[in-house]
Design an enzyme around this catalytic site. Structure first.
Site, PDB file in Angstrom:
ATOM      1  CG  ASP A  81      -2.084   0.819   1.085  1.00 59.45           C
ATOM      2  OD1 ASP A  81      -1.913   1.953   0.598  1.00 59.45           O
ATOM      3  OD2 ASP A  81      -3.185   0.362   1.415  1.00 59.45           O
TER       4      ASP A  81
ATOM      5  CB  ALA B 221      20.282   7.374 -20.416  1.00 57.43           C
TER       6      ALA B 221
ATOM      7  CE  LYS C  64      24.064   8.035 -28.354  1.00 57.85           C
ATOM      8  NZ  LYS C  64      22.968   8.986 -28.276  1.00 57.85           N
TER       9      LYS C  64
ATOM     10  CG  ASP D 294      15.580  11.144 -23.534  1.00 55.69           C
ATOM     11  OD1 ASP D 294      14.879  11.464 -22.561  1.00 55.69           O
ATOM     12  OD2 ASP D 294      16.704  10.622 -23.405  1.00 55.69           O
TER      13      ASP D 294
HETATM   14  N1  ADP Z   1      28.673  15.482 -30.441  1.00 57.53           N
HETATM   15  C1  ADP Z   1      29.007  15.611 -29.151  1.00 57.53           C
HETATM   16  N2  ADP Z   1      29.959  16.506 -28.787  1.00 57.53           N
HETATM   17  C2  ADP Z   1      30.300  16.653 -27.484  1.00 57.53           C
HETATM   18  N3  ADP Z   1      29.764  15.944 -26.481  1.00 57.53           N
HETATM   19  C3  ADP Z   1      28.805  15.028 -26.772  1.00 57.53           C
HETATM   20  C4  ADP Z   1      28.377  14.824 -28.128  1.00 57.53           C
HETATM   21  N4  ADP Z   1      27.430  13.877 -28.131  1.00 57.53           N
HETATM   22  C5  ADP Z   1      27.268  13.503 -26.847  1.00 57.53           C
HETATM   23  N5  ADP Z   1      28.091  14.188 -26.022  1.00 57.53           N
HETATM   24  C6  ADP Z   1      28.184  14.035 -24.554  1.00 57.53           C
HETATM   25  O1  ADP Z   1      27.875  12.699 -24.195  1.00 57.53           O
HETATM   26  C7  ADP Z   1      26.719  12.656 -23.350  1.00 57.53           C
HETATM   27  C8  ADP Z   1      25.874  11.444 -23.699  1.00 57.53           C
HETATM   28  O2  ADP Z   1      25.466  11.515 -25.057  1.00 57.53           O
HETATM   29  P1  ADP Z   1      23.994  11.140 -25.532  1.00 57.53           P
HETATM   30  O3  ADP Z   1      23.930  11.189 -27.015  1.00 57.53           O
HETATM   31  O4  ADP Z   1      23.012  11.986 -24.798  1.00 57.53           O
HETATM   32  O5  ADP Z   1      23.910   9.629 -25.055  1.00 57.53           O
HETATM   33  P2  ADP Z   1      22.777   8.807 -24.270  1.00 57.53           P
HETATM   34  O6  ADP Z   1      21.867   8.312 -25.338  1.00 57.53           O
HETATM   35  O7  ADP Z   1      23.517   7.717 -23.610  1.00 57.53           O
HETATM   36  O8  ADP Z   1      22.109   9.739 -23.301  1.00 57.53           O
HETATM   37  C9  ADP Z   1      26.006  13.993 -23.588  1.00 57.53           C
HETATM   38  O9  ADP Z   1      25.249  14.408 -22.483  1.00 57.53           O
HETATM   39  C10 ADP Z   1      27.182  14.931 -23.856  1.00 57.53           C
HETATM   40  O10 ADP Z   1      27.751  15.401 -22.644  1.00 57.53           O
HETATM   41 MG    MG Z   2      21.336  11.593 -23.544  1.00 57.40          MG
END
Ligand code: ADP
Ligand code: MG
Length: 298
Positions: free
Chosen positions: A54, A110, A123, A216
């Site tokens: 609950d 994330a 990435k 997002d």
């Molecule tokens: N093109 C970029 N140039 C500089 N920093 C980046 C770039 N892309 C992502 N980041 C950094 O990496 C972090 C995570 O990237 P993100 O694409 O948001 O990944 P996730 O899908 O895991 O959240 C971002 O919050 C940022 O700080």
């Molecule tokens: Mg992100």
């Protein structure tokens, strides 16, 4: 879905712990998934025995915390309100953790690891132990191929985004231009600039007019560099002309303002609306209003 949403909240708020409560917390598979997700993010995890049923005690406790943090009501205004939802609670007591990026050009989002390389940044969507492997592979592949397409479409719509340099779907990898700046989330927390909502609104309107749903929209997924705002992280994005999908994007952003920038969230939202409002976004704004008065998700 629930675990992934929690993981995004954990990263967005830079929290260091996950607490699973409520009736559904008794589910062993959910406990196992949450525990793995927390472990992968170096966060503590707990299922407090006695709080998996609950919600009465939790509601009372939230009331006490709200009261201690400045939510004062007259006793006659404290009658039960069946329409009051947990997401209406203005949380101004959450402690923020530290930014996750390190000095040597590595970030953990994330769902991905982002690493600085000579040409830009890589990435890579990493394996999630809490998901069934086949499902995890399919999700990571589809997001890796979807993100560059949406980045290209967003650029064509006049929104600043990093240029995509290459995509390696088999290795869940996308290489893109490095944006030298910091997240808008960090910037807003340091300068408390309420007017930054306006340019955010103008860009989100451009995305929506081009039928791009980000999926997002949080200030952790926007970077600030040299006076410009860049949008990143389109992995959950898709293309849709529907006002409901666009309004869902807005609802999420409003909640992100509330959760992460609670001291100025109302002003930020007002300035966002100034930038977002145009003839072409009227239908979305009306859908948003309807959804908010219904008090539920779209
Ligand atoms: N093109 C970029 N140039 C500089 N920093 C980046 C770039 N892309 C992502 N980041 C950094 O990496 C972090 C995570 O990237 P993100 O694409 O948001 O990944 P996730 O899908 O895991 O959240 C971002 O919050 C940022 O700080
Ligand atoms: Mg992100």
């Amino acid at each position: 879905m629930l675990v992934e949403a929690s993981e995004r909240a954990l990263c967005h708020l830079k929290s260091d712990s996950v607490l699973l409560t409520g009736g559904v917390a008794n589910n062993k598979r959910l406990q196992e998934m949450c525990s793995k997700m927390a472990g992968e993010n170096s966060a503590a995890f707990s299922v407090p025995k006695g709080y998996c049923g609950d919600n009465g005690v939790m509601i009372a406790w939230t009331g006490l915390v709200m009261h201690k943090n400045g939510w004062k009501q007259k006793i006659e205004d404290t009658a039960i309100d069946q329409n009051f939802r947990t997401d209406k609670v203005k949380i101004n007591w959450a402690k923020k953790g530290k930014a996750q990026h390190t000095t040597n050009g590595q970030w953990k989002g994330a769902e991905a690891e982002v690493i600085r390389v000579e040409a830009g940044v890589d990435k890579r969507r990493i394996r999630k132990e809490y998901r069934i492997q086949e499902l995890d592979d399919a999700i990571r592949k589809s997001r890796t191929s979807r993100e560059p397409k949406l980045l290209k479409k967003a650029k064509e719509a006049g929104v600043n985004v990093p240029r995509v340099l290459s995509v390696d779907k088999e290795n869940y990898l996308m290489r893109m231009e490095f944006i030298d700046g910091r997240t808008l989330s960090e910037l807003i927390e340091s300068n408390k600039d309420k007017n930054i909502g306006r340019p955010i609104g103008e860009y989100v309107a451009k995305l929506h007019i081009a039928n791009i749903i980000h999926g997002d929209l949080t200030t952790s997924n926007m970077l600030h560099s040299d006076g410009h705002i860049f949008f990143i992280d389109f992995g959950l994005g898709f293309v849709s002309p529907k006002a409901e999908d666009k309004a869902t994007d807005l609802l999420l952003l409003k909640k992100a303002f509330n959760a992460n920038h609670s001291s100025i969230s109302e002003e930020l939202w007002a300035s966002f609306l100034e930038g977002y409002t145009t003839k072409e976004t009227q239908a979305t704004l009306q859908t948003l209003k309807k959804a908010e008065t219904r008090g539920r998700y779209l």
